[in-house]
Design a protein around this motif. Structure first.
Motif, PDB file in Angstrom:
ATOM      1  N   VAL A  35     109.575  34.623  -2.546  1.00 57.56           N
ATOM      2  CA  VAL A  35     110.551  34.477  -3.248  1.00 57.56           C
ATOM      3  C   VAL A  35     111.076  34.272  -4.734  1.00 57.56           C
ATOM      4  O   VAL A  35     110.628  32.406  -5.078  1.00 57.56           O
ATOM      5  CB  VAL A  35     112.376  34.075  -2.356  1.00 57.56           C
ATOM      6  CG1 VAL A  35     113.508  34.244  -3.399  1.00 57.56           C
ATOM      7  CG2 VAL A  35     112.031  35.021  -1.639  1.00 57.56           C
ATOM      8  N   LEU A  36     111.057  34.520  -5.889  1.00 55.96           N
ATOM      9  CA  LEU A  36     111.154  33.698  -7.399  1.00 55.96           C
ATOM     10  C   LEU A  36     112.310  32.388  -6.701  1.00 55.96           C
ATOM     11  O   LEU A  36     113.103  32.404  -6.504  1.00 55.96           O
ATOM     12  CB  LEU A  36     111.773  34.374  -8.397  1.00 55.96           C
ATOM     13  CG  LEU A  36     110.896  36.098  -8.428  1.00 55.96           C
ATOM     14  CD1 LEU A  36     111.661  36.863  -9.505  1.00 55.96           C
ATOM     15  CD2 LEU A  36     109.434  35.460  -9.543  1.00 55.96           C
ATOM     16  N   ASP A  37     111.346  31.200  -7.812  1.00 54.24           N
ATOM     17  CA  ASP A  37     112.752  30.528  -8.276  1.00 54.24           C
ATOM     18  C   ASP A  37     114.267  30.600  -8.387  1.00 54.24           C
ATOM     19  O   ASP A  37     113.853  31.745  -9.265  1.00 54.24           O
ATOM     20  CB  ASP A  37     112.022  29.665  -8.408  1.00 54.24           C
ATOM     21  CG  ASP A  37     110.752  28.762  -8.148  1.00 54.24           C
ATOM     22  OD1 ASP A  37     110.220  28.564  -7.121  1.00 54.24           O
ATOM     23  OD2 ASP A  37     110.015  28.268  -9.159  1.00 54.24           O
ATOM     24  N   GLY A  38     114.934  30.432  -8.160  1.00 52.52           N
ATOM     25  CA  GLY A  38     115.989  30.097  -8.836  1.00 52.52           C
ATOM     26  C   GLY A  38     116.910  31.235  -7.821  1.00 52.52           C
ATOM     27  O   GLY A  38     118.388  31.937  -8.238  1.00 52.52           O
ATOM     28  N   VAL A  39     116.339  32.266  -7.272  1.00 52.39           N
ATOM     29  CA  VAL A  39     117.341  33.938  -6.258  1.00 52.39           C
ATOM     30  C   VAL A  39     117.850  32.850  -5.323  1.00 52.39           C
ATOM     31  O   VAL A  39     116.459  32.201  -4.785  1.00 52.39           O
ATOM     32  CB  VAL A  39     116.233  34.760  -6.187  1.00 52.39           C
ATOM     33  CG1 VAL A  39     116.728  35.908  -5.281  1.00 52.39           C
ATOM     34  CG2 VAL A  39     115.506  35.143  -7.554  1.00 52.39           C
ATOM     35  N   ASN A  40     118.675  33.524  -4.850  1.00 54.96           N
ATOM     36  CA  ASN A  40     119.207  32.904  -3.632  1.00 54.96           C
ATOM     37  C   ASN A  40     119.290  33.323  -2.275  1.00 54.96           C
ATOM     38  O   ASN A  40     119.721  35.176  -2.718  1.00 54.96           O
ATOM     39  CB  ASN A  40     120.727  32.467  -4.006  1.00 54.96           C
ATOM     40  CG  ASN A  40     121.572  31.588  -5.282  1.00 54.96           C
ATOM     41  OD1 ASN A  40     121.150  31.152  -5.085  1.00 54.96           O
ATOM     42  ND2 ASN A  40     121.345  31.474  -6.077  1.00 54.96           N
ATOM     43  N   VAL A  41     118.781  33.420  -1.521  1.00 57.02           N
ATOM     44  CA  VAL A  41     118.745  33.974  -0.101  1.00 57.02           C
ATOM     45  C   VAL A  41     119.346  33.770   0.893  1.00 57.02           C
ATOM     46  O   VAL A  41     119.794  32.786   1.256  1.00 57.02           O
ATOM     47  CB  VAL A  41     117.468  33.805  -0.022  1.00 57.02           C
ATOM     48  CG1 VAL A  41     117.278  34.176   2.072  1.00 57.02           C
ATOM     49  CG2 VAL A  41     116.134  34.289  -0.269  1.00 57.02           C
ATOM     50  N   VAL A  42     120.326  35.259   1.130  1.00 54.55           N
ATOM     51  CA  VAL A  42     121.636  34.506   1.752  1.00 54.55           C
ATOM     52  C   VAL A  42     121.644  36.366   3.811  1.00 54.55           C
ATOM     53  O   VAL A  42     120.125  36.815   3.574  1.00 54.55           O
ATOM     54  CB  VAL A  42     122.711  36.023   1.367  1.00 54.55           C
ATOM     55  CG1 VAL A  42     123.232  34.609  -0.143  1.00 54.55           C
ATOM     56  CG2 VAL A  42     123.288  36.496   0.588  1.00 54.55           C
ATOM     57  N   ASP A  43     121.933  35.540   4.516  1.00 54.86           N
ATOM     58  CA  ASP A  43     122.096  36.187   5.376  1.00 54.86           C
ATOM     59  C   ASP A  43     122.706  37.583   5.745  1.00 54.86           C
ATOM     60  O   ASP A  43     123.564  37.067   4.296  1.00 54.86           O
ATOM     61  CB  ASP A  43     122.325  35.400   7.056  1.00 54.86           C
ATOM     62  CG  ASP A  43     123.381  34.600   6.805  1.00 54.86           C
ATOM     63  OD1 ASP A  43     123.968  34.658   6.120  1.00 54.86           O
ATOM     64  OD2 ASP A  43     123.341  33.176   8.143  1.00 54.86           O
ATOM     65  N   TYR A  44     123.239  37.844   6.662  1.00 50.77           N
ATOM     66  CA  TYR A  44     124.959  38.735   6.848  1.00 50.77           C
ATOM     67  C   TYR A  44     125.131  38.237   6.629  1.00 50.77           C
ATOM     68  O   TYR A  44     127.044  38.688   5.730  1.00 50.77           O
ATOM     69  CB  TYR A  44     124.330  39.506   8.031  1.00 50.77           C
ATOM     70  CG  TYR A  44     123.188  40.455   8.665  1.00 50.77           C
ATOM     71  CD1 TYR A  44     122.836  41.894   7.365  1.00 50.77           C
ATOM     72  CD2 TYR A  44     122.273  40.668   9.293  1.00 50.77           C
ATOM     73  CE1 TYR A  44     121.755  42.856   7.401  1.00 50.77           C
ATOM     74  CE2 TYR A  44     121.196  40.991   9.108  1.00 50.77           C
ATOM     75  CZ  TYR A  44     121.293  42.260   8.183  1.00 50.77           C
ATOM     76  OH  TYR A  44     120.011  42.961   7.911  1.00 50.77           O
ATOM     77  N   GLY A  45     125.628  36.582   6.796  1.00 51.80           N
ATOM     78  CA  GLY A  45     127.353  36.345   6.875  1.00 51.80           C
ATOM     79  C   GLY A  45     127.345  36.725   5.548  1.00 51.80           C
ATOM     80  O   GLY A  45     128.374  36.024   4.782  1.00 51.80           O
ATOM     81  N   GLY A  46     126.374  35.846   5.081  1.00 52.78           N
ATOM     82  CA  GLY A  46     126.276  35.411   3.106  1.00 52.78           C
ATOM     83  C   GLY A  46     126.946  37.233   2.195  1.00 52.78           C
ATOM     84  O   GLY A  46     127.291  36.477   1.017  1.00 52.78           O
TER      85      GLY A  46
END
Length: 99
Positions: free
Chosen positions: A73-84
């Motif tokens: 994943v690129l720096d600065g990209v926020n990874v979220v789960d289904y809840g996110g």
């Protein structure tokens, strides 16, 4: 506004259209094959990095994992789960899906 993109940037122009029309302060959530755009070494990485100056970029973690891209994943990209994902939809009064 929350913009949701689900198609690969190499398959469709949805991501380009989204990035051109999204206004400063909006959020972009990459899901399904669109998560490739949030990974290092992809052809549109520079566009994602440039967009981060004005937009919050998110990628759905389970879709990254399903494609073997979770560690790229690129720096600065926020990874979220289904809840996110649900939280993002609830936080934004408007959602636009780019097909």
């Amino acid at each position: 506004m929350l913009h949701i993109v689900n198609k690969s940037a190499s398959e469709r122009s949805s991501l380009d259209s989204c990035l051109k029309l999204a206004t400063k302060g909006s959020a972009v959530l990459l899901i399904e094959d669109a998560v490739y755009a949030a990974t290092k070494g992809n052809p549109v990485a520079a566009k994602i990095q440039a967009a981060q100056a004005d937009l919050k970029i998110y990628a759905l973690g389970p879709d990254l994992a399903a494609r073997g891209m979770a560690g790229r994943v690129l720096d600065g990209v926020n990874v979220v789960d289904y809840g996110g994902f649900v939280d993002l939809v609830a936080e934004h009064s408007n959602c636009q899906s780019w097909l």
